[in-house]
Motif scaffolding. Structure first.
Motif, mmCIF file in Angstrom:
data_model
loop_
_atom_site.group_PDB
_atom_site.id
_atom_site.type_symbol
_atom_site.label_atom_id
_atom_site.label_comp_id
_atom_site.label_asym_id
_atom_site.label_seq_id
_atom_site.Cartn_x
_atom_site.Cartn_y
_atom_site.Cartn_z
ATOM 1 N N GLN A 151 0.450 -1.206 -0.054
ATOM 2 C CA GLN A 151 -0.445 -0.003 -0.030
ATOM 3 C C GLN A 151 1.231 1.076 0.103
ATOM 4 O O GLN A 151 -0.092 2.542 0.034
ATOM 5 C CB GLN A 151 -0.866 0.033 1.524
ATOM 6 C CG GLN A 151 -1.813 -1.580 1.164
ATOM 7 C CD GLN A 151 -2.667 -0.954 -0.184
ATOM 8 O OE1 GLN A 151 -3.590 -0.404 -0.747
ATOM 9 N NE2 GLN A 151 -2.786 -1.925 -0.330
ATOM 10 N N LYS A 152 2.606 1.302 -0.189
ATOM 11 C CA LYS A 152 2.917 2.060 0.242
ATOM 12 C C LYS A 152 4.300 2.508 -0.700
ATOM 13 O O LYS A 152 4.709 0.687 -0.830
ATOM 14 C CB LYS A 152 3.146 2.712 2.405
ATOM 15 C CG LYS A 152 2.023 2.764 2.428
ATOM 16 C CD LYS A 152 2.192 4.486 2.729
ATOM 17 C CE LYS A 152 0.572 4.585 3.649
ATOM 18 N NZ LYS A 152 0.081 5.557 3.642
ATOM 19 N N ASP A 171 1.419 6.680 -0.939
ATOM 20 C CA ASP A 171 0.409 5.817 -0.926
ATOM 21 C C ASP A 171 0.473 5.354 -2.328
ATOM 22 O O ASP A 171 0.767 6.160 -3.898
ATOM 23 C CB ASP A 171 -1.474 6.590 -0.752
ATOM 24 C CG ASP A 171 -1.270 6.342 0.284
ATOM 25 O OD1 ASP A 171 -1.169 6.128 1.273
ATOM 26 O OD2 ASP A 171 -2.340 7.439 0.625
ATOM 27 N N THR A 172 0.575 4.463 -3.056
ATOM 28 C CA THR A 172 1.211 3.227 -4.127
ATOM 29 C C THR A 172 0.227 4.316 -5.151
ATOM 30 O O THR A 172 1.262 5.276 -6.502
ATOM 31 C CB THR A 172 0.546 2.006 -4.973
ATOM 32 O OG1 THR A 172 -0.739 1.701 -4.338
ATOM 33 C CG2 THR A 172 1.727 1.511 -3.716
ATOM 34 N N LEU A 173 -0.896 5.125 -5.247
ATOM 35 C CA LEU A 173 -0.950 5.561 -6.818
ATOM 36 C C LEU A 173 -0.581 7.237 -6.655
ATOM 37 O O LEU A 173 -0.400 7.776 -7.194
ATOM 38 C CB LEU A 173 -3.339 5.842 -6.420
ATOM 39 C CG LEU A 173 -3.504 4.528 -6.409
ATOM 40 C CD1 LEU A 173 -4.861 4.361 -6.584
ATOM 41 C CD2 LEU A 173 -3.493 3.506 -8.289
ATOM 42 N N GLU A 174 -0.841 7.651 -5.444
ATOM 43 C CA GLU A 174 0.267 9.076 -5.196
ATOM 44 C C GLU A 174 1.346 8.688 -5.919
ATOM 45 O O GLU A 174 2.477 9.312 -6.182
ATOM 46 C CB GLU A 174 0.222 9.793 -3.543
ATOM 47 C CG GLU A 174 -1.268 9.600 -3.369
ATOM 48 C CD GLU A 174 -0.511 10.205 -1.740
ATOM 49 O OE1 GLU A 174 0.513 9.614 -1.184
ATOM 50 O OE2 GLU A 174 -1.831 10.616 -0.635
ATOM 51 N N LEU A 176 2.651 6.978 -7.952
ATOM 52 C CA LEU A 176 2.208 6.476 -9.938
ATOM 53 C C LEU A 176 1.567 8.049 -9.719
ATOM 54 O O LEU A 176 2.265 8.479 -10.651
ATOM 55 C CB LEU A 176 1.353 5.761 -9.629
ATOM 56 C CG LEU A 176 1.623 3.945 -9.557
ATOM 57 C CD1 LEU A 176 1.223 3.272 -10.272
ATOM 58 C CD2 LEU A 176 2.962 4.060 -11.183
ATOM 59 N N ALA A 177 1.126 8.759 -9.577
ATOM 60 C CA ALA A 177 1.125 9.812 -9.669
ATOM 61 C C ALA A 177 1.855 11.334 -9.934
ATOM 62 O O ALA A 177 2.386 11.915 -11.344
ATOM 63 C CB ALA A 177 -0.920 10.748 -9.239
ATOM 64 N N SER A 180 3.415 10.506 -12.983
ATOM 65 C CA SER A 180 3.073 10.896 -14.316
ATOM 66 C C SER A 180 3.371 12.438 -14.613
ATOM 67 O O SER A 180 3.095 12.345 -15.733
ATOM 68 C CB SER A 180 1.666 9.871 -14.281
ATOM 69 O OG SER A 180 0.817 11.493 -13.341
#
Length: 191
Positions: A151-152, A171-174, A176-177, A180
């Motif tokens: 998750q991190k 956070d994993t999505l943060e 990636l964001a 990007s």
């Protein structure tokens, strides 16, 4: 994360180096040799637009004659570059004069010129190493650690004295964001 001013940022860099070098040499008929790279990332993948460059330590005239520079102050480069970038951002209506005054009142405006790495003529290994540095990737796979639960993302680097640690947690999505934001637009050159 507005990428549209980035080419104008590199123009500010080119104009700064050219004007300071010409002024130092007392000639307006010469130009430096320069390769510039637009970087968008900071130490931990954060948005931090800046320029890296390889630059001759002097200028050339139209006949190919080289005019070496005496040591110049990076403070002069910083002041000229800061003024050019601020004027460009105001012209693009990205900031107003009130923001310019505020930034210029700070103890450190965020503008910095670094010219400590110098290479001797013929130092091909040094030139290769420096060129690889200025176009390096925004992240290093070896600095990424995924938490046990997935998750991190922990991204580690050198110690950052201002925050007293050598890592940042996302956070994993943060993560990636954040990554990007550094992908250039299609067919956009950054070097």
């Amino acid at each position: 994360y507005n990428r549209s001013p980035l080419p104008k940022l590199s123009h500010c860099g080119w104009e700064t180096i050219t004007e300071v070098f010409q002024s130092t040499l007392g000639r307006d008929d010469v130009v430096p040799g320069l390769v510039m790279d637009i970087q968008t990332y900071g130490r931990w993948g954060n948005w931090n637009p800046h320029l890296h460059s390889l630059c001759t330590d002097g200028c050339f005239d139209t006949e190919g004659n080289f005019y070496p520079l005496p040591r110049i102050s990076t403070e002069t480069l910083e002041k000229v570059f800061t003024a050019k970038v601020m004027a460009m951002l105001v012209k693009e209506k990205l900031i107003g004069q009130d923001v310019v005054k505020k930034i210029l009142s700070w103890r450190h405006s965020g503008f910095n010129a670094h010219a400590k790495v110098r290479l001797l003529a013929g130092d091909k290994d040094g030139l290769k190493s420096l060129a690889e540095y200025i176009v390096r990737s925004p992240v290093s796979e070896g600095k990424i650690i995924l938490s046990d639960d997935g998750q991190k993302v922990i991204y580690h680097d050198k110690l950052n004295p201002s925050v007293g640690r050598n890592f940042e947690t996302f956070d994993t999505l943060e993560f990636l964001a954040a990554l990007s934001t550094h992908i250039p637009a299609r067919n956009r050159k950054v070097v």
